[in-house]
Write an enzyme that holds these catalytic residues in place. Structure first.
Site, short mmCIF file in Angstrom:
data_model
loop_
_atom_site.label_atom_id
_atom_site.label_comp_id
_atom_site.label_asym_id
_atom_site.label_seq_id
_atom_site.Cartn_x
_atom_site.Cartn_y
_atom_site.Cartn_z
N GLY A 250 0.65 -1.18 0.09
CA GLY A 250 -0.05 0.04 -0.07
C GLY A 250 0.91 1.30 -0.05
O GLY A 250 2.22 1.13 0.31
N HIS A 251 0.25 2.33 0.00
CA HIS A 251 1.01 3.69 -0.21
C HIS A 251 1.62 3.91 1.19
O HIS A 251 1.17 3.76 2.25
CB HIS A 251 -0.06 4.79 -0.47
CG HIS A 251 -1.22 4.90 0.55
ND1 HIS A 251 -2.34 5.86 0.04
CD2 HIS A 251 -1.54 4.56 1.54
CE1 HIS A 251 -3.02 5.76 0.72
NE2 HIS A 251 -2.82 4.86 1.90
#
Lengths: 341, 341, 341
Positions: A250-251
Site C-alpha cells: 500500500g501507499h
C-alpha cells in the site's frame, strides 16, 4: 538437462573450477579435473551432472542419485551413494546458486528497438537496451544502460530506471524512481494511485496521491504484484528486497534492505519494515505498524501491532511463535478431550 | 436473454432435443415438441425459456418461476409451479451446462492476423488462428490450429501451444509447453522465474530457474493467476485442471488431473497434488507437501503437512474437517460460558 | 513538494480560500490572506505549506511540524506548536482531500489517438478522449467523452464506457457496461468468464457465462483486480464503490452503493452486499450470501453465513466482533495459564 528451446548452457567446467567458484571443499578422493556439463536434480542427474541437496526431505533421492557430483552439507556426507563426488558446503543452496549461475549466466541484452515499440522522443535510453514489440516509454523517462523492456510493458512519463533493469511483459510502471539491476516481473503494477479517499455517506472523496515509488538496487518484484505510490511521502523498497508474486504493498509503505516477502502478502498503508524482515505467504499487515529488523512472520498470520526486531510471530492476531503454537496445541487438546467424554 | 452485444444465441430447440442432449427425462405430460429459444435464470425466464435449479437456496425462486421448462433433480420435482415442464436429471447443473452450450456454442476462431500483431518469422502458426492487435509471438514458438491469441498477449520464444488454445488479453506465457484446448485468461502469467534465491546477509543470490511450465489438455487458468516455471524440474498442471483467478502456483508444483483450485489460493514450491484435489478459496499450502487424490481443503485453510487421499481438511494448521469443526465449536462455547459467568 | 516530474501544482491559495473550500474554521488569530503554495506531510512541511492530522499516531509529528497551517480536529487543537495556523474541521481527512484536490486538480484528457492504437472503425469514441499507444478498442464499443484509455489497455467488442472514464495501462475489459467517471486501474480484468463448470470424474464441463459486468458511476477498481462477468444474471458494482488492488469478485456478485473493498478480498459467486458495506483486507466470502447494509468485516475474516445490516464481524467463521475478541482473549489466557502450571 534444461530444455534447449528456453535455456542455453555454458561450460563445461571441472569439479575443481566449480568447487573454487562456490567455495566448497571437494570430498576426499575427488578428481578435481572431472568434467561436469550441466546441473540437474538428484532424480534426473547422470554421471556428467552436478546436483545439490538442501532439504532433508530429499535424503532418499540423494541416497539413490546417479549424479556425478553433489553439493551437500558436511553433516549428511555419509548418506551419499558410493561413487558420487561431494562438494561440501555449509550453505549448499547458495553454493548451488553459484554453480548454476556459471552454467546459465544471465545474458546481457542485445541492443534492439522493436519497430512497434512506442518511445517518446524526449525519453532518454541508455546504451545496449532491448525494447520489445509494443513496449511503451513515456515522455522524459530515463532508462539506464543494458535494460530489457519486454513486450507490451508500459513505462510512464518521467520514470527513472537504473542500468541493468528488466521490466517484464505487460508490466506497468509510473511515478517511480528505480535503482540498478532491478527486475520487475510480468504484469507487476508499480506506481498507480493508492487506496486513498475520505469515506462519506454522500460519496467517498478521492485524496490525490502525490508521492512516488522509490526502489533501491538489486530488487526483484514478482509477477502481478502491485505497489501503490505514496500519498505524499514515498513508498520505498530498500536495496536487495525480494518480493514474490501477487503481493500488495500500500501507499507510504517502507521496506528496509533485504526484506523477503512471499506470495500474496498484503501490507497496508504506512507500515514500515526494518532490514531483513521476512514475511511468509498470505500474511496480512495492518497499516501504520513498525516491524523490527530481522523479524519473521509465519505464513497466513494477521499482524495488527508492532513486532520487535528479531522475533518470530504467528497467528491472528499475530503473537510470538511459541505462544501461538501453545494456543494451537491447547485448542487441539481440548477438542480431543471433549470428544472422548 | 443474454445481451446481444456480447452473445449470439443458436437454436431454437425442442424440449425433446434438449432432453436428449443432456440425458434428462421429460416429466409426465411434457410436450417433446415444445420450442425453447433460450436459457434464462429462474427469476427472469419466460414461457419460451429453459432454466435450472441446482441449489436449494433458490427453491423459492423455483416455486415462482415463469420458465417454460426447468432442469431439476427428481427430488424437488414436487416443488415445481403448475404448468412448468421439468427435465429431470440426477446432475441438473451438468445437464444445464450441456443445454447452455447448445444455445451458446463456443465459436471457432476466424483466421486473422492483426496488422499490429508482432509475429516472429520463425514462429509456426497453425491453420485458422486469430491473432489480435498488439499480440506478440516470439521466435520458434509453435502455435497449433484454431488458437485464439487475444490483443496484447505475449507468447515468448519457443513456447508450444496446442490446438484450440486461447490466450487472453494481456496475458504472458514463456518457457511453457501447453496441451490442447487450454484457456489462459486475461492477465495470467505463465512461466516466469520462480522465487528462488539463497538468502544471505550480504545479499540474496538468485538461483537460475531452469525448468518449464508443462500444462496438459483441457485446462483453464484464471485471470491474473501466476504460475512460475520450475527451478530444475518442471511445474506441471495435469489434464482437465480448473484454476481460478489470482492463484499463485510456485516452482516445481505438480497438479494431477482434474484438480480444482479456487481463487486466491497459494501453492508453495514443490508441493504435489494427486488427481481431483479441490482447494477452496484463499487456501495456502506450504512447500514440499503431498496432497492425496481426491482430497478437499476448505476455504482459507493453511496446510502445513501432507493430506491423505480422499480426506477433507480445514483450519490452520489444517486438520480433518470434523476435528476443525469441534475446535471451533468448543472455542465458541467456552467464550460464551465465560461471558455468562 | 510533489516531484515535478510526475505532478503539476496549481495555486497558490490563501488560507481563507482553502478554509472556505473545505468548510473548515480558521483558528483564532489566523490571517485569512496568508498564502499557501502546496500541501505537505507534517514532517516535511515548511511555512508556506498546509498539512493535516487525521490519525493520533502522528500527534508527535504534529507537535513538531514546521507547517504554516494544519487541518485538524478541534479536539487536538491544543496540541499544535506555536505559530501554526489551524483549519478546524470535524472531518480533517475529507477537508484535506478537498484542499489537495485544489492544488492537484484532475486534469482533463487532451484529445489524442496514438498512431499505434487499434480502434475498430465501428467503435464510437466521444469527444476529447486520449487513447494511448497500443490501446485496443473493439467493434461497436461505445466510449464516452473525456475518457482516458492508457497504453496497451484492451476494450472488447460492444463494451460501453461512460464519460470521464479511465482504463489503466494493460487493463482489459469485455462484456461490460460501465457508468460515468469510473477508474479501472492498470492490469484490472473485467468481464472474463466466471469459474463456472460442472465437476465430473470424466472431465469438468464448462457452463457458458452469459451475463455481463455492470458498473455504476464514480467507481474505482484497483490494480490487477479481477471481476468476472455473470453466469446468466449480471455481476453488478454499485455507484461509488471503491475496490482496492488484487480483489477477486466472482460471477453474479452484486455490490450496493458506496461499498469499500480492501486489497486481496475474495467474494465468491452470487454473494450480495447492501450499500456501504466495508470489507477489510484479505477477507473471504463464501458464495450465495447476503451482507447487510453498512456491515463491516474485519481483515482476514472468513464469512460463511449472512451478516445483518450495521454489524461488525470478525474471525473464521466470522462472528460478531465482540464474540470474536472474547474467543481470542480466552484462548490466549488459557494458553498462558497452561504454561504457568
Amino acid at each position: 538437462m534444461a530444455d534447449a528451446r528456453f535455456f542455453q548452457v555454458a561450460g563445461p567446467f571441472t569439479l575443481g573450477q566449480l568447487a573454487d567458484l562456490c567455495r566448497a571443499e571437494l570430498s576426499t578422493g575427488a578428481k578435481a579435473d572431472q568434467v561436469v556439463v550441466d546441473v540437474a536434480s538428484l532424480e534426473n542427474a547422470e554421471s556428467q551432472h552436478i546436483s545439490f541437496l538442501d532439504n532433508r526431505k530429499y535424503l532418499a533421492a540423494f541416497a539413490e542419485t546417479k549424479a556425478g557430483a553433489v553439493i551437500v552439507h558436511p553433516d549428511v556426507a555419509d548418506r551419499a551413494p558410493a561413487g558420487v563426488t561431494l562438494l561440501l558446503s555449509k550453505d549448499p543452496y547458495r553454493a548451488y546458486a553459484m554453480v548454476a549461475q556459471a552454467f546459465y549466466p544471465a545474458s546481457a541484452p542485445t541492443e534492439w528497438r522493436a519497430p512497434t515499440a512506442w518511445i517518446d522522443p524526449s525519453a532518454q535510453i541508455g546504451a545496449d537496451c532491448w525494447i520489445g514489440p509494443g513496449a511503451v516509454i513515456g515522455a522524459n523517462a530515463e532508462i539506464g544502460a543494458r535494460c530489457r523492456i519486454e513486450a507490451n510493458a508500459v513505462i510512464g512519463d518521467g520514470v527513472v530506471l537504473g542500468e541493468g533493469g528488466k521490466i517484464g511483459a505487460n508490466a506497468s510502471v509510473c511515478c517511480a524512481i528505480i535503482g540498478r539491476n532491478v527486475s520487475i516481473y510480468p504484469g507487476a503494477r508499480i506506481g498507480q494511485d493508492g487506496f486513498g479517499f475520505a469515506m462519506g455517506a454522500q460519496g467517498h472523496l478521492k485524496v490525490p496521491q502525490l508521492g512516488r515509488v522509490v526502489i533501491g538496487d538489486n530488487v526483484e518484484i514478482g509477477a502481478n504484484t502491485t505497489i501503490d505510490r505514496g500519498a505524499g511521502p514515498d513508498t520505498v523498497i530498500g536495496d536487495g528486497c525480494w518480493i514474490d508474486n501477487l503481493v500488495q504493498i500500500g501507499h507510504n509503505v517502507q521496506l528496509g534492505r533485504g526484506c523477503v516477502v512471499v506470495a500474496q502478502v498484503g501490507i497496508s498503508g504506512s507500515t514500515q519494515f526494518g532490514d531483513f524482515v521476512a514475511a511468509g505467504g498470505q500474511v496480512g499487515f495492518a497499516g501504520h505498524l513498525k516491524i523490527g529488523m530481522g523479524a519473521k512472520i509465519m505464513a497466513q498470520s494477521g499482524v495488527i501491532g508492532d513486532i520487535p526486531a528479531g522475533q518470530t510471530y504467528g497467528g491472528y492476531p499475530a503473537v510470538p511463535r511459541m505462544e501461538w503454537l501453545r494456543q494451537q496445541a491447547l485448542l487441539s487438546k481440548l477438542a480431543r478431550d471433549k470428544k472422548q467424554r
